[in-house]
Design a protein around this motif. Structure first.
Motif, PDB file in Angstrom:
ATOM      1  N   PHE A   5       0.805  -1.069   0.008  1.00 28.24           N
ATOM      2  CA  PHE A   5      -0.072   0.001   0.156  1.00 28.24           C
ATOM      3  C   PHE A   5       0.803   1.258  -0.056  1.00 28.24           C
ATOM      4  O   PHE A   5       0.804   2.314  -0.510  1.00 28.24           O
ATOM      5  CB  PHE A   5      -0.833   0.055   1.148  1.00 28.24           C
ATOM      6  N   GLN A   6       1.970   1.062   0.760  1.00 31.35           N
ATOM      7  CA  GLN A   6       2.904   2.285   0.740  1.00 31.35           C
ATOM      8  C   GLN A   6       3.540   2.670  -0.642  1.00 31.35           C
ATOM      9  O   GLN A   6       3.752   3.709  -1.003  1.00 31.35           O
ATOM     10  CB  GLN A   6       3.999   2.181   1.890  1.00 31.35           C
ATOM     11  N   LEU A   7       4.016   1.356  -1.137  1.00 28.46           N
ATOM     12  CA  LEU A   7       4.759   1.701  -2.587  1.00 28.46           C
ATOM     13  C   LEU A   7       3.667   2.360  -3.424  1.00 28.46           C
ATOM     14  O   LEU A   7       4.069   3.066  -4.349  1.00 28.46           O
ATOM     15  CB  LEU A   7       5.216   0.350  -2.690  1.00 28.46           C
ATOM     16  N   GLU A   8       2.367   1.671  -3.545  1.00 28.55           N
ATOM     17  CA  GLU A   8       1.453   2.286  -4.430  1.00 28.55           C
ATOM     18  C   GLU A   8       1.104   3.766  -4.233  1.00 28.55           C
ATOM     19  O   GLU A   8       0.802   4.661  -5.128  1.00 28.55           O
ATOM     20  CB  GLU A   8       0.036   1.548  -4.119  1.00 28.55           C
ATOM     21  N   THR A   9       1.326   4.064  -2.830  1.00 24.37           N
ATOM     22  CA  THR A   9       1.005   5.548  -2.503  1.00 24.37           C
ATOM     23  C   THR A   9       2.028   6.425  -3.113  1.00 24.37           C
ATOM     24  O   THR A   9       1.953   7.558  -3.518  1.00 24.37           O
ATOM     25  CB  THR A   9       1.027   5.766  -1.147  1.00 24.37           C
ATOM     26  N   VAL A  10       3.373   5.900  -2.870  1.00 21.59           N
ATOM     27  CA  VAL A  10       4.433   6.697  -3.454  1.00 21.59           C
ATOM     28  C   VAL A  10       4.418   6.729  -5.008  1.00 21.59           C
ATOM     29  O   VAL A  10       4.637   7.880  -5.530  1.00 21.59           O
ATOM     30  CB  VAL A  10       5.865   6.148  -3.019  1.00 21.59           C
ATOM     31  N   LYS A  11       4.199   5.702  -5.457  1.00 24.85           N
ATOM     32  CA  LYS A  11       3.906   5.626  -6.994  1.00 24.85           C
ATOM     33  C   LYS A  11       2.921   6.829  -7.537  1.00 24.85           C
ATOM     34  O   LYS A  11       2.968   7.277  -8.554  1.00 24.85           O
ATOM     35  CB  LYS A  11       3.660   4.345  -7.566  1.00 24.85           C
TER      36      LYS A  11
END
Length: 187
Positions: A5-11
């Motif tokens: 979820f954090q990676l998707e938010t950064v993307k």
């Protein structure tokens, strides 16, 4: 799952904040006529403003389907509507349609959300039916203290102990036995 979820938010932040801003900047920066640049930028801002007002509408389908407003905060709807009214009058007084037009739609969407809230706020909540296979029965519960006394009645541990018989100052492993009462006192 949290890391994903954090990676998707950064993307998404990178996509909208860096790439989106760069696209808007470079598409308008090289236009020689300042009025054309201003109109194009106004239309881009109008699109983003409409998306801000339309985003909470994604939950409307869920509210109608479940007949529950637990996923739609009322204060968000109220303040989006009030903000839309204020920005509409500001755009109207400035005679700027790029400010006024999206806020008319924001007002309409906000009123729609508040009407849905009024309709479904007192509606009884649906009971969630759980799968009976997932329910625990009393026969599967294990008392940890009883289990500890069975498992740790004679615990053998290896603890490093210094030895000086050879004069090297090394470490030698020594077996120690602990009784159940000693182990339970440590816990």
């Amino acid at each position: 799952m949290v890391e994903n979820f954090q990676l998707e938010t950064v993307k998404l932040m990178f996509l909208f904040n860096i790439f989106g801003f760069g696209l808007v900047f470079f598409s308008t920066y090289f236009l020689h006529n300042p009025m054309t640049r201003l109109h194009i930028l106004g239309y881009i801002c109008m699109g983003f403003s409409l998306s801000v007002f339309a985003a909470p509408l994604a939950i409307v389908r869920k509210v109608i389907k479940t007949k529950s407003v637990e996923f739609m905060p009322f204060t968000l709807s109220v303040f989006l509507t009030v903000g839309a009214v204020m920005w509409f009058f500001y755009g109207l007084l400035l005679k700027d349609m790029n400010i006024a037009v999206p806020n008319v739609l924001g007002f309409i969407f906000g009123i729609l959300q508040m009407i849905l809230y009024a309709i479904y706020k007192n509606h009884p909540k649906k009971m969630v039916v759980e799968d009976p296979k997932l329910q625990l029965s009393d026969q599967h519960i294990v008392d940890v203290i009883k289990l500890e006394s069975v498992v740790s009645s004679d615990v053998n541990t290896t603890a490093p102990q210094p030895y000086e018989s050879r004069g090297r100052g090394g470490v030698e492993a020594q077996n120690t036995k602990e009784k159940t009462s000693d182990a339970s006192q440590k816990v």
